[in-house]
Design an enzyme around this catalytic site. Structure first.
Site, PDB file in Angstrom:
ATOM      1  NE  ARG A  96      -3.272   2.376   2.958  1.00 41.56           N
ATOM      2  CZ  ARG A  96      -3.032   3.144   4.032  1.00 41.56           C
ATOM      3  NH1 ARG A  96      -2.129   2.771   4.933  1.00 41.56           N
ATOM      4  NH2 ARG A  96      -3.686   4.273   4.205  1.00 41.56           N
ATOM      5  CG  HIS A 140      -0.659   8.839   3.949  1.00 37.77           C
ATOM      6  ND1 HIS A 140      -0.633   7.479   4.184  1.00 37.77           N
ATOM      7  CD2 HIS A 140      -0.314   9.419   5.129  1.00 37.77           C
ATOM      8  CE1 HIS A 140      -0.269   7.247   5.438  1.00 37.77           C
ATOM      9  NE2 HIS A 140      -0.070   8.422   6.035  1.00 37.77           N
ATOM     10  CD  GLU A 185      -3.791   7.214  10.459  1.00 35.11           C
ATOM     11  OE1 GLU A 185      -3.222   8.278  10.783  1.00 35.11           O
ATOM     12  OE2 GLU A 185      -3.384   6.095  10.820  1.00 35.11           O
ATOM     13  CG  ASN A 307      -4.294   2.943   9.370  1.00 35.65           C
ATOM     14  OD1 ASN A 307      -4.435   1.962   8.640  1.00 35.65           O
ATOM     15  ND2 ASN A 307      -3.908   4.121   8.906  1.00 35.65           N
ATOM     16  CE1 TYR A 309       1.085   2.195  13.834  1.00 37.69           C
ATOM     17  CE2 TYR A 309      -0.876   3.434  13.234  1.00 37.69           C
ATOM     18  CZ  TYR A 309       0.324   2.849  12.887  1.00 37.69           C
ATOM     19  OH  TYR A 309       0.762   2.900  11.588  1.00 37.69           O
ATOM     20  CD  GLU A 373      -0.763   3.708   8.546  1.00 36.35           C
ATOM     21  OE1 GLU A 373      -0.431   4.032   9.720  1.00 36.35           O
ATOM     22  OE2 GLU A 373      -0.942   4.532   7.650  1.00 36.35           O
TER      23      GLU A 373
END
Length: 467
Positions: A96, A140, A185, A307, A309, A373
C-alpha cells in the site's frame, strides 16, 4: 477468497507453500506493508512536483523535530526499483503506497503533469513484475499548498478537486490497480491539522476541524463516485480507530464519538452521530452539510481499512481542560495503563485490536476489513550489520495473534499490512522515530532489513505463526 465477495481480485492469490505452525490464517489472506509518499519519496522539487502543506509546515520553525523535512526522506523516488526488489525478497504479497497529489497536479487542479504519472506508472509495473499487488491510497496528507491557500479541507472546493484528481489517477493506473483507498486517517487530517495544529497545515481552529471532517468525507464520497463510474473494482477508505474504555460510560461515549463514530457513522450509516453533532454545536452550526452530501459519503464501499496502534482510556475529572485533539472533551482525562510503551509513548495492547475488529464487525456489519497499518517505533540500533529488534517482533506477533482471534470470532478480515516498510519521515517527529521493518541510514540511504523483517518473511511464507 476474494477481497469482496463474488469479485475477482489479485489480492486473493494463495500463499506459497503449505501452511505451517500452530496458528494459520485463512486461505487467500494477504500480507504486506505500507508507506506514504511524503514520508519516503524525497525529490521534493523534481519533475514539476508542486508544494504541499507538509513542505510548508516542515519549513516552519518549531513544527518538526530537528527542523527535518521530507525533501530527501528515503529517496524512494530514485530508489523504487531497489525498494520493490527488497519487498519481493521479504515475501511481501501486497504494498500500500500513496500518490503525492502535488506530483500529479502541482496546484491541485488542472492538467496532470506527465512526469508524475510516469513515476507511479513505473512503480506499479515494477510491483507487478515482482508479483506484488499494488494498493493505492490517493490522499495521505500532502495537500497541494495552493488548495490550502484557498481554504483547504475546511472548504468545499478541495473535496471537488480531490474527486477530479481521483479520476485522473484511475485513468492512468486503473488497468493495473484494482484496489483503491481514498483517504488515510481523516481524523488526523482534520483534528491534528486544523483543530490543534500539530500537523500540517498547522491551524488551531476547532470550527475548521469539523468542517474539514465533512469535506474530507465528501471528498471520499465524490471520489468513490468517480472511481465507480470509471470501473474501479475495489474502493475503500482507511480510518485510524481505537477502542475506548473507562469507568464512566458517558466519557467513553463522548470520546468514541469524537474519534470513531464521527467517521464510521456517515460512511457506513449515512448520518453523523446525533450526540457528536450536538456536542460540536459550540464550535459549528454544521451549515457546511448540504442536501445529498451524506448520500454521497455513504455510497457502498468494498473494504474498510483500519489503522490500529493503541487503545484509548479515559476517566471523568472535574476541571480537566479539553484535549486539544478532541474539541469538546472538557472534564475528561486521558490515562495510560501500566503496559509496555513504544518509542512514541503508546501502550502496547494487542487485545485492543481484537476488541476493535469485533466491535466494527458487530456495529457496522457487511464490510470486509483490512489492517492497513499496524506497527511500532522502537529505539533501534544497527550493530555489525544487524538490527536485533526483538520488541518489534514481539509486538507484531501479539497483534497478528489478536487479528487471528478476531477472525476466529467471525470477523471478515482479509489482510494485514505492517507499518512501515522502512524507517522514514515520521511527520512532526521528523526522523527521530523508526517504525520500519527495514533500517535506513539517511546519510548513505543504505537499507538493512531488521530481524523483524526476516521473521515476518517466515510468517508470510507459512501464512501463520508458531506457538
Amino acid at each position: 477468497m476474494s477481497l469482496s465477495a463474488g469479485m475477482s481480485t489479485d489480492l486473493s492469490a494463495e500463499t506459497s507453500g503449505e501452511p505451517a505452525g500452530d496458528l494459520t490464517f485463512p486461505p487467500g489472506f494477504f500480507w504486506g506493508t505500507a508507506t506514504a509518499a511524503y514520508q519516503i519519496e524525497g525529490a521534493a522539487r523534481e519533475d514539476g512536483r508542486g508544494v504541499s502543506i507538509w513542505d510548508t509546515f516542515s519549513r516552519t520553525p518549531g513544527k518538526v523535530v530537528g527542523g527535518h523535512t521530507g525533501d530527501v526522506a528515503c529517496d524512494h523516488y530514485h530508489r523504487y526499483r531497489e525498494d520493490v526488489a527488497m519487498m519481493a525478497d521479504l515475501g511481501m504479497q501486497a504494498y500500500r503506497f500513496s500518490v503525492a497529489w502535488p506530483r500529479i497536479q502541482p496546484d491541485g487542479s488542472g492538467p496532470a503533469d506527465p512526469r508524475g504519472l510516469d513515476f507511479y506508472d513505473r512503480l506499479v509495473d515494477e510491483l507487478h513484475g515482482h508479483g506484488i499487488t499494488p494498493i493505492v491510497t490517493l490522499y495521505h496528507w500532502d495537500l497541494p499548498q495552493t488548495l490550502e491557500d484557498r481554504g483547504g479541507w475546511a472548504g468545499r472546493e478541495t473535496a471537488e478537486r480531490f474527486a477530479e484528481y481521483a479520476a485522473v489517477m484511475y485513468g492512468r493506473l486503473g488497468d493495473r490497480v484494482r484496489t483503491w483507498t481514498t483517504l488515510n486517517e481523516p481524523w488526523c487530517s482534520s483534528f491534528l491539522g486544523y483543530g490543534c495544529g500539530i500537523h500540517a497545515p498547522g491551524r488551531t481552529e476547532p470550527d475548521a476541524a469539523f468542517a474539514a471532517v465533512h469535506h474530507l468525507l465528501l471528498g471520499h464520497g465524490l471520489a468513490v463516485a468517480e472511481l465507480r463510474a470509471a470501473g474501479a473494482e475495489q474502493v475503500g477508505i482507511t480510518l485510524n480507530l481505537a477502542p475506548v474504555s473507562g469507568p464512566d460510560p458517558e466519557a467513553v461515549t463522548i470520546i468514541d464519538g469524537l474519534h470513531n463514530r464521527i467517521f464510521l457513522d456517515p460512511i457506513l450509516r449515512g448520518e453523523y452521530p446525533a450526540d457528536v453533532v450536538e456536542r460540536a454545536r459550540r464550535f459549528t452550526d454544521w451549515s457546511f452539510v448540504r442536501d445529498g452530501d451524506l448520500d454521497l459519503i455513504s455510497a457502498p464501499i468494498d473494504l474498510l481499512g483500519i489503522n490500529y496502534y493503541s487503545p484509548t482510556r479515559v476517566e471523568t475529572r472535574a476541571g480537566q481542560p479539553a484535549s486539544p485533539v478532541h474539541p469538546g472533551s472538557e472534564g475528561i482525562a486521558f490515562v495510560q495503563g501500566e503496559e509496555e510503551k513504544t518509542a512514541m509513548g503508546w501502550s502496547v495492547v494487542p487485545s485492543g485490536l481484537t476488541e476493535l475488529l469485533t466491535r466494527v464487525a458487530r456495529d457496522y456489519p457487511g464490510v470486509p476489513l483490512v489492517i492497513t497499518e499496524n506497527g511500532a517505533a522502537f529505539d533501534d540500533v544497527l550493530a555489525d550489520g544487524r538490527v536485533a529488534d526483538e520488541r518489534r517482533t514481539a509486538y507484531l506477533d501479539g497483534h497478528f495473534r489478536a487479528a487471528h482471534a478476531a477472525i476466529a470470532a467471525g470477523v471478515d478480515l482479509r489482510g494485514y499490512l505492517v507499518w512501515s516498510l522502512m524507517d522514514n519521515f515520521e511527520w512532526a517527529e521528523g526522523y527521530a522515530k523508526r517504525f520500519g521493518l527495514v533500517h535506513v541510514d539517511y546519510a548513505s540511504q543504505r537499507r538493512v532489513p531488521k530481524d523483524s523483517a526476516l521473521w515476518y518473511r517466515e510468517v508470510i511464507r507459512n501464512n501463520g505463526l508458531r506457538a
